[in-house]
Enzyme design. Structure first.
Site, mmCIF file in Angstrom:
data_model
loop_
_atom_site.group_PDB
_atom_site.id
_atom_site.type_symbol
_atom_site.label_atom_id
_atom_site.label_comp_id
_atom_site.label_asym_id
_atom_site.label_seq_id
_atom_site.Cartn_x
_atom_site.Cartn_y
_atom_site.Cartn_z
ATOM 1 N N HIS A 44 -0.024 -7.126 17.490
ATOM 2 C CA HIS A 44 -1.237 -7.935 17.504
ATOM 3 C C HIS A 44 -1.812 -7.893 18.900
ATOM 4 O O HIS A 44 -1.088 -7.708 19.891
ATOM 5 C CB HIS A 44 -0.968 -9.381 17.072
ATOM 6 N N LYS A 59 0.839 -1.210 0.000
ATOM 7 C CA LYS A 59 0.000 0.000 0.000
ATOM 8 C C LYS A 59 0.866 1.249 0.000
ATOM 9 O O LYS A 59 0.537 2.234 -0.664
ATOM 10 C CB LYS A 59 -0.917 0.015 1.222
#
Lengths: 137, 81
Positions: free
Chosen positions: A124, A73
């Site tokens: 995470h 991206k």
């Protein structure tokens, strides 16, 4: 005057920013369905070995998947055009901080766009993994 | 009679996106209609490689964006008219 921050951003040499977030379970389901063939399309041997040496492999795999997507991206690319997720390799330095090495077409693209450094971070928590990538000159 | 290439392809796509194979038309678009994401795409490539015993490079896969194109691509790969 409103543009000043933007101009300062350019002055720091930032050439791209990408972020990606995913449900860890989503990757786990995919791997359980498609097995090693799927893993090998996304991860290098070294990444697979490292993640499966950990107690909770899927949170590590998902964070790496996010990081690869975030790098794509940041370059403004999707998959294809000769670029695969395996061209972005996530490694850890001696302090356990992640960095990426890029290969193939993506490396050519980086050289052409004057990108000399990719700053990354991943995390995470619970059900999710997340990662960001910044490209600089 | 064994399942046709078209039916096998539709079954894989339907399974991936949790839809009824009957709903899949040749013009059904993988991204616009079925909301295919990056991981879906990789999974679908792996599923097709396994089902049809073929290799699908990503740059070839990305040219096929509708159900009809995917079916034609697989037929061409298998040398079937």
């Amino acid at each position: 005057m409103e543009n000043r921050g933007f101009l300062l951003g350019l002055d720091t040499g930032i050439k791209g920013l990408g972020v990606d977030l995913m449900e860890i379970e989503r990757l786990k389901r995919s791997v359980e369905r498609r097995g090693r063939r799927l893993l090998e399309k996304i991860f290098t041997e070294e990444e697979i070995r490292y993640c499966f040496s950990m107690g909770e492999p899927y949170q590590h795999l998902a964070a790496r998947f996010c990081l690869k997507e975030a790098v794509l991206k940041a370059f403004g690319l999707g998959l294809g055009r000769g670029v695969t997720l395996r061209d972005i390799e996530v490694k850890l330095n001696e302090l356990g901080k992640p960095y990426v090495e890029i290969h193939g077409r993506l490396k050519e693209k980086a050289e052409k766009s004057g990108v000399s450094r990719i700053i990354v971070s991943m995390s995470h928590s619970g059900e999710y993994a997340i990662a960001v990538a910044i490209l600089t000159g | 009679m064994s399942e046709s290439i078209e039916a096998r392809a539709k079954r894989l796509i339907a399974e991936q996106f949790g839809v009824d194979p009957e709903e899949l038309k040749p013009e059904t678009h993988l991204v616009k209609d079925l909301k295919m994401e990056s991981l879906d795409k990789i999974e679908l490539i792996a599923a097709f490689e396994e089902e049809f015993d073929i290799e699908i490079p990503e740059e070839e896969a990305e040219r096929n964006v509708t159900v009809g194109q995917v079916i034609e691509y697989v037929k061409a790969k298998l040398g079937v008219k």
